[in-house]
Enzyme design. Structure first.
Site, PDB file in Angstrom:
ATOM      1  N   THR A  80      36.977  13.595   4.293  1.00  0.00           N
ATOM      2  CA  THR A  80      37.369  14.955   4.663  1.00  0.00           C
ATOM      3  C   THR A  80      37.150  15.146   6.151  1.00  0.00           C
ATOM      4  O   THR A  80      36.112  14.759   6.698  1.00  0.00           O
ATOM      5  CB  THR A  80      36.581  16.005   3.871  1.00  0.00           C
ATOM      6  OG1 THR A  80      36.941  15.920   2.488  1.00  0.00           O
ATOM      7  CG2 THR A  80      36.882  17.419   4.366  1.00  0.00           C
ATOM      8  N   PHE A 138      36.411  17.632   9.030  1.00  0.00           N
ATOM      9  CA  PHE A 138      35.855  18.944   9.329  1.00  0.00           C
ATOM     10  C   PHE A 138      36.044  19.230  10.819  1.00  0.00           C
ATOM     11  O   PHE A 138      36.118  18.304  11.638  1.00  0.00           O
ATOM     12  CB  PHE A 138      34.356  19.000   9.010  1.00  0.00           C
ATOM     13  CG  PHE A 138      34.025  18.912   7.543  1.00  0.00           C
ATOM     14  CD1 PHE A 138      33.864  20.056   6.783  1.00  0.00           C
ATOM     15  CD2 PHE A 138      33.875  17.684   6.919  1.00  0.00           C
ATOM     16  CE1 PHE A 138      33.557  19.985   5.428  1.00  0.00           C
ATOM     17  CE2 PHE A 138      33.567  17.596   5.572  1.00  0.00           C
ATOM     18  CZ  PHE A 138      33.404  18.751   4.826  1.00  0.00           C
TER      19      PHE A 138
END
Length: 371
Positions: free
Chosen positions: A263, A265
């Site tokens: 992921t 960020f």
């Protein structure tokens, strides 16, 4: 027996040497801390941001290049992330908004990147994170932007349209999911709670191992863990550290369908960071409603040798059949080198907003070392 005595004597000597080195390190750390406080006073006079992503990246890269071992580079970087976190705290207490409650992957990403000395402020939704930064409640926010398997977090892009915040830095976090429950056996599970993204990322595992279980979305992985703590026949999907936080059993680890699950960020602030070598720029733009409008933007990028890493369209809220484009570029669009390109992009766009120019982010494993 003589060998045993010699070994004991050598061990005592090594421990004494390590103790002496620790005192030297302590003295050096305190000298560094005093300099950090001086820097903080200067920043306060200039009303400058405490977080300096460009400076921190250059420092870590320089230390890694100078490191001759045997200390592994990943250990060196982990140690210095905490030193930098302490330095920021000494300059000024720094609050960071994140999608809460404590125990979400956003929380662990923030701690891994910004260190334990920051004050992490949980928000019940992504909108709360944006609002806290835009209104000055917190200095920074940490947001999930996209997943390597399931694409962009659409809500984050939509909220950039509503709130005036700037991307200061990015980080890429390896995500591994754990099945947690008060129950002791997998066969006891009737319901599984989690955020929609982990539920999607573990879909094949769940269909194979818990085919009869109901899958219920929750606002976050930590909220799911809190809910199942009081439900004997339920399980949550989330970070393994949630087991200790909520008194749950770990029924299965690494249940994501594909192991290479990352992921992206971003760290956001109310104003852009100044100085430093920027590697990337993110833009939001709209184009006039005419044939070839988007081609004009893409042709400008190509003509100036700018590599585009991402292009995505999102529906504009309240405007039927109109779209806004999000793009990542491999350049510092704010530098003098690209001044003409920026002007040409603006001429081809109906509206354009630079979300931020920032350094290429590190890759971190937020699942490691947090039991």
């Amino acid at each position: 027996m003589p060998d045993s005595k010699n070994a004991a004597a050598r061990m005592d000597a090594l421990r004494a040497e390590i103790d002496a080195l620790d005192l030297e390190l302590l003295a050096l750390l305190n000298r560094r801390a005093s300099r950090s406080r001086e820097v903080g006073r200067i920043k306060a006079e200039e009303r400058d941001l405490i977080f300096k992503p460009f400076r921190e990246k250059e420092l870590l890269a320089g230390l890694a290049a100078a490191n001759q071992g045997p200390l592994p580079e990943e250990h060196l970087r982990a140690i210095y992330r905490e030193i930098l976190s302490s330095s920021r705290r000494l300059q000024r207490p720094q609050q960071v908004a994140y999608l809460g409650p404590e125990g979400t992957f956003s929380y662990f990403a923030g701690v891994e990147f910004l260190g334990h000395s920051a004050d992490f402020v949980p928000k019940s939704g992504l909108e709360g994170v944006f609002r806290a930064v835009a209104q000055g409640e917190t200095e920074l926010g940490i947001l999930p932007l996209e997943n390597s398997l399931h694409g962009t977090v659409g809500q984050s892009l939509d909220l950039f349209l509503r709130f005036e915040v700037h991307i200061l830095s990015e980080l890429f976090c390896k995500i591994s999911h754990t099945l947690l429950s008060p129950a002791a056996r997998l066969t006891d599970i009737r319901t599984v709670y989690s955020h929609p993204q982990p539920l999607a990322q573990c879909d094949a595992w769940l269909r194979t191992n818990l085919p009869g279980a109901r899958l219920i979305p929750a606002e976050s992985t930590a909220a799911a863990a809190a809910r199942v703590a009081e439900t004997p026949d339920a399980a949550a999907i989330g970070h393994k550290a949630l087991a200790a936080m909520f008194g749950l059993n770990v029924l299965a680890r690494g249940i994501e369908d594909l192991p290479d699950n990352w992921t992206r960020f971003v760290v956001v602030g109310a104003r852009p960071a100044a100085g430093g070598a920027r590697d990337k720029t993110s833009l939001l733009f709209t184009v006039p409603d005419r044939p070839g409008a988007l081609v004009g933007v893409l042709a400008t990028l190509s003509a100036h040798g700018i590599n585009m890493k991402k292009l995505e369209s999102r529906p504009m809220r309240g405007e039927k059949w109109k779209y806004v484009f999000f793009v990542d570029l491999e350049c510092d669009l704010g530098s003098e080198q690209y001044a003409r390109a920026l002007d040409e992009l603006g001429a081809n766009c109906h509206t354009m907003r630079v979300l931020g120019s920032y350094p290429q982010g590190p890759s971190l494993d937020v699942s490691a070392g947090l039991d």
